[in-house]
Design a protein around this motif. Structure first.
Motif, PDB file in Angstrom:
ATOM      1  N   ALA A  12       0.842  -1.203   0.000  1.00 32.92           N
ATOM      2  CA  ALA A  12       0.000   0.000   0.000  1.00 32.92           C
ATOM      3  C   ALA A  12       0.878   1.255   0.000  1.00 32.92           C
ATOM      4  CB  ALA A  12      -0.942  -0.005   1.203  1.00 32.92           C
ATOM      5  N   GLN A  15       1.941   2.069  -3.479  1.00 37.38           N
ATOM      6  CA  GLN A  15       0.901   2.802  -4.207  1.00 37.38           C
ATOM      7  C   GLN A  15       0.961   4.295  -3.869  1.00 37.38           C
ATOM      8  OE1 GLN A  15      -2.556   0.450  -2.942  1.00 37.38           O
ATOM      9  NE2 GLN A  15      -2.855  -0.114  -5.107  1.00 37.38           N
ATOM     10  N   SER A  16       1.154   4.621  -2.606  1.00 37.54           N
ATOM     11  CA  SER A  16       1.244   6.030  -2.183  1.00 37.54           C
ATOM     12  C   SER A  16       2.450   6.722  -2.800  1.00 37.54           C
ATOM     13  CB  SER A  16       1.329   6.126  -0.656  1.00 37.54           C
ATOM     14  OG  SER A  16       0.178   5.588  -0.065  1.00 37.54           O
ATOM     15  N   GLU A  18       3.861   5.930  -5.630  1.00 31.06           N
ATOM     16  CA  GLU A  18       3.558   6.104  -7.054  1.00 31.06           C
ATOM     17  C   GLU A  18       2.653   7.313  -7.276  1.00 31.06           C
ATOM     18  OE1 GLU A  18       3.602   5.357 -11.149  1.00 31.06           O
ATOM     19  OE2 GLU A  18       4.928   4.795  -9.524  1.00 31.06           O
ATOM     20  N   PRO A  38      -2.181   4.008  -9.525  1.00 29.18           N
ATOM     21  CA  PRO A  38      -0.999   3.168  -9.294  1.00 29.18           C
ATOM     22  C   PRO A  38      -1.342   1.714  -9.569  1.00 29.18           C
ATOM     23  CG  PRO A  38      -2.031   3.711  -7.209  1.00 29.18           C
ATOM     24  CD  PRO A  38      -2.772   4.494  -8.275  1.00 29.18           C
ATOM     25  N   LEU A  41      -3.035  -3.568  -5.914  1.00 32.81           N
ATOM     26  CA  LEU A  41      -2.329  -4.356  -4.901  1.00 32.81           C
ATOM     27  C   LEU A  41      -2.019  -5.759  -5.402  1.00 32.81           C
ATOM     28  CD1 LEU A  41      -4.093  -3.289  -1.586  1.00 32.81           C
ATOM     29  CD2 LEU A  41      -1.751  -2.771  -2.310  1.00 32.81           C
ATOM     30  N   LEU A  44       1.072  -5.561  -7.595  1.00 31.15           N
ATOM     31  CA  LEU A  44       2.264  -5.384  -6.766  1.00 31.15           C
ATOM     32  C   LEU A  44       2.594  -6.668  -6.014  1.00 31.15           C
ATOM     33  CD1 LEU A  44       1.528  -1.822  -5.349  1.00 31.15           C
ATOM     34  CD2 LEU A  44       3.245  -2.433  -7.069  1.00 31.15           C
TER      35      LEU A  44
END
Length: 173
Positions: A12, A15-16, A18, A38, A41, A44
């Motif tokens: 997570a 993602q932040s 990105e 992004p 999950l 990733l």
């Protein structure tokens, strides 16, 4: 700052990172790129579980940058490298790419490839400073052509996209 394999509980945060890194594109008028979501999950997690995701962490072991790698046509393809803007210009991107270089060398992969924006200063010009060179059209492998086609399907201007390659620097060490 140090690099380590990404863990599931990092995803997570990636993602932040990105999203924050994408805001730089807004500043140069590339709003579509800035607003691109992004990786999911699950995407990733696939990279992480497959051992092809690494993070750069701060002193508290919190991710502040990351790199994701695919295997494309016998090369380590850098799918994504992002550093949180609050930690930019400290060599983290270079360190992550050098980490991938060592990973590729350990697997006898001869090169690193990536696709990027030709004219964005922290894209192709930056990678050129790290030893990447632009591939001519006749040098593009089928997999790299597929990457460019997928990017075009997402709405990225093919005229501003370029594939680059550098030979694995640590091969033979």
């Amino acid at each position: 700052m140090t690099e380590r394999p990404a863990r599931r509980d990092d995803l997570a945060t990636l993602q932040s990172i990105e999203l924050a890194a994408g805001e730089l594109f807004r500043e140069i008028g590339m709003t579509t790129v800035a607003e691109h979501p992004p990786p999911a999950l699950q995407v990733l997690e696939h990279f992480q579980q497959d051992g092809r995701a690494w993070v750069s962490v701060d002193a508290e072991d919190r991710p502040i940058g990351f790199v994701l790698v695919e295997l494309i046509d016998g090369a380590a393809h850098i799918e994504q490298v992002s550093v949180h803007p609050a930690h930019a210009r400290k060599g983290l991107g270079r360190a992550l790419i050098d980490h991938v270089d060592g990973w590729a060398a350990a697997r006898d992969l001869p090169g690193l490839t990536l696709s990027t924006f030709r004219t964005v200063p922290w894209n192709a010009p930056y990678y050129a400073r790290l030893g990447f060179r632009e591939l001519a059209d006749e040098e593009l492998t089928p997999g790299l052509r597929g990457v460019l086609a997928a990017e075009a399907a997402l709405g990225l201007d093919p005229a501003d996209r370029v594939c680059m390659r550098r030979e694995v620097a640590s091969l033979g060490r």
